[in-house]
Design a protein around this motif. Structure first.
Motif, PDB file in Angstrom:
ATOM      1  N   PHE A   1     -46.043   0.408   5.533  1.00  0.00           N
ATOM      2  CA  PHE A   1     -46.689  -0.755   5.177  1.00  0.00           C
ATOM      3  C   PHE A   1     -46.876  -1.457   6.363  1.00  0.00           C
ATOM      4  CE2 PHE A   1     -42.119  -1.465   4.617  1.00  0.00           C
ATOM      5  CZ  PHE A   1     -42.020  -2.741   4.864  1.00  0.00           C
ATOM      6  N   ALA A   2     -48.020  -2.624   6.212  1.00  0.00           N
ATOM      7  CA  ALA A   2     -47.973  -3.376   7.625  1.00  0.00           C
ATOM      8  C   ALA A   2     -48.917  -4.629   7.156  1.00  0.00           C
ATOM      9  CB  ALA A   2     -48.789  -2.595   8.578  1.00  0.00           C
ATOM     10  N   GLY A   3     -48.759  -5.866   7.895  1.00  0.00           N
ATOM     11  CA  GLY A   3     -49.381  -6.858   7.520  1.00  0.00           C
ATOM     12  C   GLY A   3     -49.192  -8.196   8.554  1.00  0.00           C
ATOM     13  N   TYR A   4     -50.179  -8.946   8.173  1.00  0.00           N
ATOM     14  CA  TYR A   4     -50.221 -10.085   9.316  1.00  0.00           C
ATOM     15  C   TYR A   4     -50.142 -11.391   8.359  1.00  0.00           C
ATOM     16  CZ  TYR A   4     -52.092 -13.747  12.362  1.00  0.00           C
ATOM     17  OH  TYR A   4     -52.313 -14.869  13.148  1.00  0.00           O
ATOM     18  N   MET A   5     -49.167 -12.534   8.873  1.00  0.00           N
ATOM     19  CA  MET A   5     -49.511 -13.811   7.956  1.00  0.00           C
ATOM     20  C   MET A   5     -49.498 -14.953   9.136  1.00  0.00           C
ATOM     21  SD  MET A   5     -46.343 -15.567   8.838  1.00  0.00           S
ATOM     22  CE  MET A   5     -46.267 -16.691   7.499  1.00  0.00           C
ATOM     23  N   ALA A   6     -49.977 -16.148   8.789  1.00  0.00           N
ATOM     24  CA  ALA A   6     -50.216 -17.183   9.639  1.00  0.00           C
ATOM     25  C   ALA A   6     -49.980 -18.445   8.772  1.00  0.00           C
ATOM     26  CB  ALA A   6     -51.355 -17.169  10.266  1.00  0.00           C
ATOM     27  N   LEU A   7     -49.080 -19.382   9.283  1.00  0.00           N
ATOM     28  CA  LEU A   7     -48.888 -20.766   8.565  1.00  0.00           C
ATOM     29  C   LEU A   7     -49.254 -21.866   9.731  1.00  0.00           C
ATOM     30  CD1 LEU A   7     -46.295 -21.910   6.319  1.00  0.00           C
ATOM     31  CD2 LEU A   7     -46.447 -23.104   8.512  1.00  0.00           C
ATOM     32  N   ASP A   8     -50.214 -22.613   8.914  1.00  0.00           N
ATOM     33  CA  ASP A   8     -50.909 -23.808   9.872  1.00  0.00           C
ATOM     34  C   ASP A   8     -50.342 -25.014   9.144  1.00  0.00           C
ATOM     35  OD1 ASP A   8     -52.253 -25.367  11.829  1.00  0.00           O
ATOM     36  OD2 ASP A   8     -53.979 -25.307  10.223  1.00  0.00           O
TER      37      ASP A   8
ATOM     38  N   ASN B   1     -49.514 -29.305   9.475  1.00  0.00           N
ATOM     39  CA  ASN B   1     -50.041 -30.534  10.074  1.00  0.00           C
ATOM     40  C   ASN B   1     -48.942 -31.104  11.108  1.00  0.00           C
ATOM     41  OD1 ASN B   1     -48.349 -31.564   8.163  1.00  0.00           O
ATOM     42  ND2 ASN B   1     -49.588 -33.655   8.273  1.00  0.00           N
ATOM     43  N   ILE B   2     -47.637 -30.603  11.066  1.00  0.00           N
ATOM     44  CA  ILE B   2     -46.678 -30.741  11.998  1.00  0.00           C
ATOM     45  C   ILE B   2     -46.587 -29.542  12.741  1.00  0.00           C
ATOM     46  CG2 ILE B   2     -44.182 -31.501  12.353  1.00  0.00           C
ATOM     47  CD1 ILE B   2     -44.291 -32.784   9.582  1.00  0.00           C
ATOM     48  N   ASP B   3     -47.225 -29.517  14.107  1.00  0.00           N
ATOM     49  CA  ASP B   3     -47.160 -28.422  14.741  1.00  0.00           C
ATOM     50  C   ASP B   3     -45.833 -27.612  15.017  1.00  0.00           C
ATOM     51  OD1 ASP B   3     -49.805 -28.794  15.116  1.00  0.00           O
ATOM     52  OD2 ASP B   3     -49.468 -29.774  17.052  1.00  0.00           O
ATOM     53  N   PHE B   4     -44.638 -28.064  14.723  1.00  0.00           N
ATOM     54  CA  PHE B   4     -43.324 -27.697  14.955  1.00  0.00           C
ATOM     55  C   PHE B   4     -43.361 -26.399  13.874  1.00  0.00           C
ATOM     56  CE2 PHE B   4     -38.911 -27.398  13.322  1.00  0.00           C
ATOM     57  CZ  PHE B   4     -38.341 -27.061  14.646  1.00  0.00           C
ATOM     58  N   TYR B   5     -43.728 -26.476  12.831  1.00  0.00           N
ATOM     59  CA  TYR B   5     -43.779 -25.535  11.625  1.00  0.00           C
ATOM     60  C   TYR B   5     -44.805 -24.443  11.763  1.00  0.00           C
ATOM     61  CZ  TYR B   5     -40.400 -28.693   9.680  1.00  0.00           C
ATOM     62  OH  TYR B   5     -39.684 -29.604   9.421  1.00  0.00           O
ATOM     63  N   ASP B   6     -45.804 -24.484  12.717  1.00  0.00           N
ATOM     64  CA  ASP B   6     -46.750 -23.321  12.769  1.00  0.00           C
ATOM     65  C   ASP B   6     -45.993 -22.221  13.212  1.00  0.00           C
ATOM     66  OD1 ASP B   6     -48.703 -25.195  12.323  1.00  0.00           O
ATOM     67  OD2 ASP B   6     -49.573 -25.519  14.379  1.00  0.00           O
ATOM     68  N   THR B   7     -46.757 -21.058  12.443  1.00  0.00           N
ATOM     69  CA  THR B   7     -46.060 -19.486  12.793  1.00  0.00           C
ATOM     70  C   THR B   7     -46.964 -18.710  12.290  1.00  0.00           C
ATOM     71  OG1 THR B   7     -44.232 -18.410  12.517  1.00  0.00           O
ATOM     72  CG2 THR B   7     -45.032 -19.402  10.605  1.00  0.00           C
ATOM     73  N   SER B   8     -46.885 -17.484  12.986  1.00  0.00           N
ATOM     74  CA  SER B   8     -47.754 -16.251  12.558  1.00  0.00           C
ATOM     75  C   SER B   8     -46.830 -15.083  13.203  1.00  0.00           C
ATOM     76  CB  SER B   8     -49.233 -16.354  13.299  1.00  0.00           C
ATOM     77  OG  SER B   8     -48.903 -16.476  14.793  1.00  0.00           O
ATOM     78  N   GLY B   9     -47.414 -14.120  12.584  1.00  0.00           N
ATOM     79  CA  GLY B   9     -46.702 -12.483  12.826  1.00  0.00           C
ATOM     80  C   GLY B   9     -47.017 -11.592  12.323  1.00  0.00           C
ATOM     81  N   PHE B  10     -46.860 -10.343  12.871  1.00  0.00           N
ATOM     82  CA  PHE B  10     -47.245  -9.175  12.288  1.00  0.00           C
ATOM     83  C   PHE B  10     -45.919  -8.554  11.882  1.00  0.00           C
ATOM     84  CE2 PHE B  10     -50.611  -9.705  15.374  1.00  0.00           C
ATOM     85  CZ  PHE B  10     -51.714  -9.224  14.654  1.00  0.00           C
ATOM     86  N   PHE B  11     -46.180  -7.767  10.693  1.00  0.00           N
ATOM     87  CA  PHE B  11     -44.781  -6.937  10.255  1.00  0.00           C
ATOM     88  C   PHE B  11     -45.101  -5.452   9.673  1.00  0.00           C
ATOM     89  CE2 PHE B  11     -46.555  -9.515   6.971  1.00  0.00           C
ATOM     90  CZ  PHE B  11     -46.491  -8.645   5.978  1.00  0.00           C
ATOM     91  N   GLY B  12     -44.122  -4.809   9.804  1.00  0.00           N
ATOM     92  CA  GLY B  12     -44.394  -3.328   9.050  1.00  0.00           C
ATOM     93  C   GLY B  12     -43.056  -2.625   9.024  1.00  0.00           C
ATOM     94  N   GLY B  13     -43.230  -1.325   8.311  1.00  0.00           N
ATOM     95  CA  GLY B  13     -42.033  -0.907   8.011  1.00  0.00           C
ATOM     96  C   GLY B  13     -42.398   0.580   7.366  1.00  0.00           C
ATOM     97  N   MET B  14     -41.248   1.365   6.914  1.00  0.00           N
ATOM     98  CA  MET B  14     -41.581   2.659   6.236  1.00  0.00           C
ATOM     99  C   MET B  14     -40.430   2.764   5.549  1.00  0.00           C
ATOM    100  SD  MET B  14     -41.167   5.749   9.029  1.00  0.00           S
ATOM    101  CE  MET B  14     -41.261   6.817   7.693  1.00  0.00           C
ATOM    102  N   GLY B  15     -40.547   3.815   4.386  1.00  0.00           N
ATOM    103  CA  GLY B  15     -39.463   4.086   3.481  1.00  0.00           C
ATOM    104  C   GLY B  15     -39.632   5.236   3.024  1.00  0.00           C
ATOM    105  N   ILE B  16     -38.476   5.948   2.857  1.00  0.00           N
ATOM    106  CA  ILE B  16     -38.613   7.217   2.008  1.00  0.00           C
ATOM    107  C   ILE B  16     -37.691   7.218   0.920  1.00  0.00           C
ATOM    108  CG2 ILE B  16     -37.728   9.680   2.355  1.00  0.00           C
ATOM    109  CD1 ILE B  16     -38.007   9.271   5.260  1.00  0.00           C
ATOM    110  N   GLY B  17     -38.291   7.803  -0.295  1.00  0.00           N
ATOM    111  CA  GLY B  17     -37.565   7.777  -1.473  1.00  0.00           C
ATOM    112  C   GLY B  17     -37.527   8.905  -2.260  1.00  0.00           C
TER     113      GLY B  17
END
Length: 77
Positions: free
Chosen positions: A49-56, A58-74
């Motif tokens: 799995f993989a993804g991207y998220m962004a948070l905007d 109005n208080i710039d201190f809380y702005d964030t964004s990033g990519f994530f990913g991973g894998m699993g075996i079951g």
């Protein structure tokens, strides 16, 4: 499976340090792929799995964004 999402948050109280009410807008996309019985191994599966998220905010201190990913075996019983 692919998911696109969005959210809006409006906070009621005034932030004590920044002296304003906070509003957030968040969005992202995630995707996942699962392969069943990889390499002929019955009852096993591999997921990536993989993804991207962004948070905007109005208080710039809380702005964030990033990519994530991973894998699993079951194993299914």
């Amino acid at each position: 499976k692919t998911t696109i999402y969005g959210a809006y948050r409006d906070y009621d109280g005034i932030h004590p340090h920044f002296n304003t009410t906070r509003e957030d807008k968040e969005g992202g996309i995630e995707t996942e792929y699962t392969l069943f019985n990889p390499f002929g191994f019955e009852n096993y599966f591999c997921s990536v799995f993989a993804g991207y998220m962004a948070l905007d905010a109005n208080i710039d201190f809380y702005d964030t964004s990033g990519f994530f990913g991973g894998m699993g075996i079951g194993y299914t019983f």
